[in-house]
Design a protein around this motif. Sequence first.
Motif, short mmCIF file in Angstrom:
data_model
loop_
_atom_site.label_atom_id
_atom_site.label_comp_id
_atom_site.label_asym_id
_atom_site.label_seq_id
_atom_site.Cartn_x
_atom_site.Cartn_y
_atom_site.Cartn_z
N GLY A 195 -11.25 3.03 0.34
CA GLY A 195 -10.14 2.65 -0.85
C GLY A 195 -8.25 3.68 -1.10
O GLY A 195 -8.80 4.86 -0.81
N SER A 196 -7.50 2.73 -2.24
CA SER A 196 -6.26 3.09 -2.82
C SER A 196 -7.15 4.73 -3.02
O SER A 196 -5.83 5.59 -3.71
N TRP A 197 -8.24 4.57 -3.96
CA TRP A 197 -8.53 5.75 -5.06
C TRP A 197 -8.53 6.76 -4.12
O TRP A 197 -7.79 8.17 -4.66
N SER A 198 -8.47 7.37 -3.01
CA SER A 198 -8.86 8.50 -1.55
C SER A 198 -6.98 8.79 -1.60
O SER A 198 -7.12 9.80 -1.51
N ASN A 199 -6.20 8.13 -2.13
CA ASN A 199 -4.93 8.56 -1.65
C ASN A 199 -4.82 10.43 -2.28
O ASN A 199 -3.63 10.68 -1.33
N SER A 200 -4.55 10.43 -3.70
CA SER A 200 -4.43 11.80 -4.57
C SER A 200 -4.70 12.73 -2.73
O SER A 200 -4.11 13.72 -2.86
N ALA A 201 -5.91 12.93 -2.86
CA ALA A 201 -6.51 13.98 -1.80
C ALA A 201 -6.69 13.76 -0.87
O ALA A 201 -6.09 15.12 -0.52
N LEU A 202 -5.98 12.86 -0.18
CA LEU A 202 -5.48 13.22 1.57
C LEU A 202 -3.61 13.43 1.47
O LEU A 202 -3.66 14.34 2.41
N VAL A 203 -2.61 13.55 0.02
CA VAL A 203 -1.70 14.64 0.28
C VAL A 203 -1.51 15.23 -0.67
O VAL A 203 -0.68 15.75 -0.79
N LEU A 258 -2.95 7.70 -12.64
CA LEU A 258 -1.76 7.83 -10.97
C LEU A 258 -1.17 8.43 -10.80
O LEU A 258 -1.64 8.67 -9.54
N LYS A 259 -1.01 8.76 -11.27
CA LYS A 259 -0.12 10.14 -10.90
C LYS A 259 -1.36 11.51 -10.30
O LYS A 259 -0.89 12.49 -9.27
N SER A 315 8.03 6.38 -12.20
CA SER A 315 8.89 7.29 -11.70
C SER A 315 7.37 8.32 -11.24
O SER A 315 6.65 8.69 -11.77
N GLY A 316 7.49 9.22 -10.69
CA GLY A 316 7.10 10.13 -10.05
C GLY A 316 5.37 10.49 -9.79
O GLY A 316 4.31 11.32 -9.38
N VAL A 317 5.24 8.95 -9.29
CA VAL A 317 3.80 8.72 -8.07
C VAL A 317 4.62 9.45 -6.77
O VAL A 317 5.64 9.01 -6.36
N ASN A 318 3.19 9.77 -6.00
CA ASN A 318 3.12 10.03 -4.77
C ASN A 318 3.89 9.18 -3.91
O ASN A 318 3.73 7.70 -4.16
N PRO A 319 4.00 9.47 -2.57
CA PRO A 319 5.05 8.19 -2.23
C PRO A 319 4.19 7.39 -1.66
O PRO A 319 4.33 6.50 -1.24
N ILE A 320 2.74 8.45 -1.20
CA ILE A 320 2.00 7.00 -0.40
C ILE A 320 1.41 5.78 -1.52
O ILE A 320 1.18 4.47 -0.94
N VAL A 321 2.08 5.50 -2.64
CA VAL A 321 1.32 4.64 -3.29
C VAL A 321 2.27 3.35 -2.93
O VAL A 321 1.68 2.29 -3.47
#
Length: 455
Positions: free
Chosen positions: A299-307, A373-374, A388-394
Amino acid sequence: MKKTLVTAMSALLATGALAGCGSDGEGSGSSAAATATPAGASAAPTAAAKKEEAKPFTISLRHVQVRDDAKQRLKMLEDVVKKTEAGVPGLKIELEGLEDKVHRFEKLPAEMAAGTPPKIFDLFGGTDTQKFVKAGRLLDLTPIITELGIKDKFFNLDEFTVDGKIYGLPMAGFVEGVFYNKKIFKDLGADVPKTWDDLLAVSDKAKAKGITPFALASADAWVINMMTNTMWVRTAGPDSVPGFVSGSKKWTDPDVLDAFKRYETLVKKGYFQEGNLGLKYAEQQNKFRNGEAAMLFDGSWSNSALVDPEKSKIANDVGFFNFPAMGGKGDGLINGSYSNGYGFSSNLNDREKTAVKEFIKQMYNEEMQKRQLKESGFLPAMKLTDLSGVNPIVGEILQAANNKQFPAFDSILQAKAREALENGMQELLGGKTTAEKLMEKLQKAQDDANKDNAK
């Protein structure tokens, strides 16, 4: 049709700022009102009333932020709790953390049956919300969010709405798809797969190089069915799940069976992480972010830990794409919704309702949604004015989300059928059953569940 996240977010950037949730008319003009008491107005609170207002009281709050990857969300919740307590004299909020599956499928249903749920608790939309409303256990939030001016600030409240009334508030939106290692793909000379055959080709290349094609940890059976849900919707269409429940569609239908036979192909070809049946959910993310797998369905919720460069060896090489076409009527759709949020017990006294209103005010606002989100990578459930300020993969996730969405199967399917699917998929991964046998067994469970519904 539900708004897609990307369309809604694009629209929100063109709008003005959110109405301040804390604005309740107190401020301008209050000094004039304080100089005199109009005829017929209530007198100032008595000393006894003030004492009662400040008398200590406790309300319970059950959350599911207990995994290591949920620490940021837990800290956010704790901060909201502190603000809520500060805003309500005498209030103490007692936090209880519980693993999400135990909470959702075991403890909360038992508490709801007994009429003893926590005052505030994690709530899943769709079927869960509907059955708890039918039992009279959920608080109608419509007047509260109308008073706070946030009713129209959410992207979508459909899964928490029953007969026009709102009984839960989503914390975040999500989509499910494929995270991939861009460096591995480049080294393999592979492009993002557009078709099923493309997916098999890149998986073959990865395996030939000693790289695990798909990270997977299936000890938690729900993890398996993120991907299978997308696959059978690809082949059988988005109406398949409501069809199972109504009886107009069967798990044994050829277009449904097709998806599970293809999943069985992935198993037989050895495309999944070895020993996955003995691994908990977090292990599939660990495998991927250590650079040991080409892809991860999550799920998209995983993105923060992955990046996160402190946790991930591939922080700068992570991409995301929608699952490729399989030649069916569900091609191009994406599993996405606003299913996870908070619900509130219908059994509240006046002071507890005041506490609930303050909690909603402190939790559901632009500051907290953007922080979520951030810090955690969870897509907002409310319309933001600044991304602004969110990670690029978003950006890649939102691009993939710019497709028609369908809700997760477990927001519609009955528990008896869901459990049969989860157990059966573990057996399929373990080589103890076949796709055909699984579908026959699952249809029997579905028939039983539908009979229960008819009673």
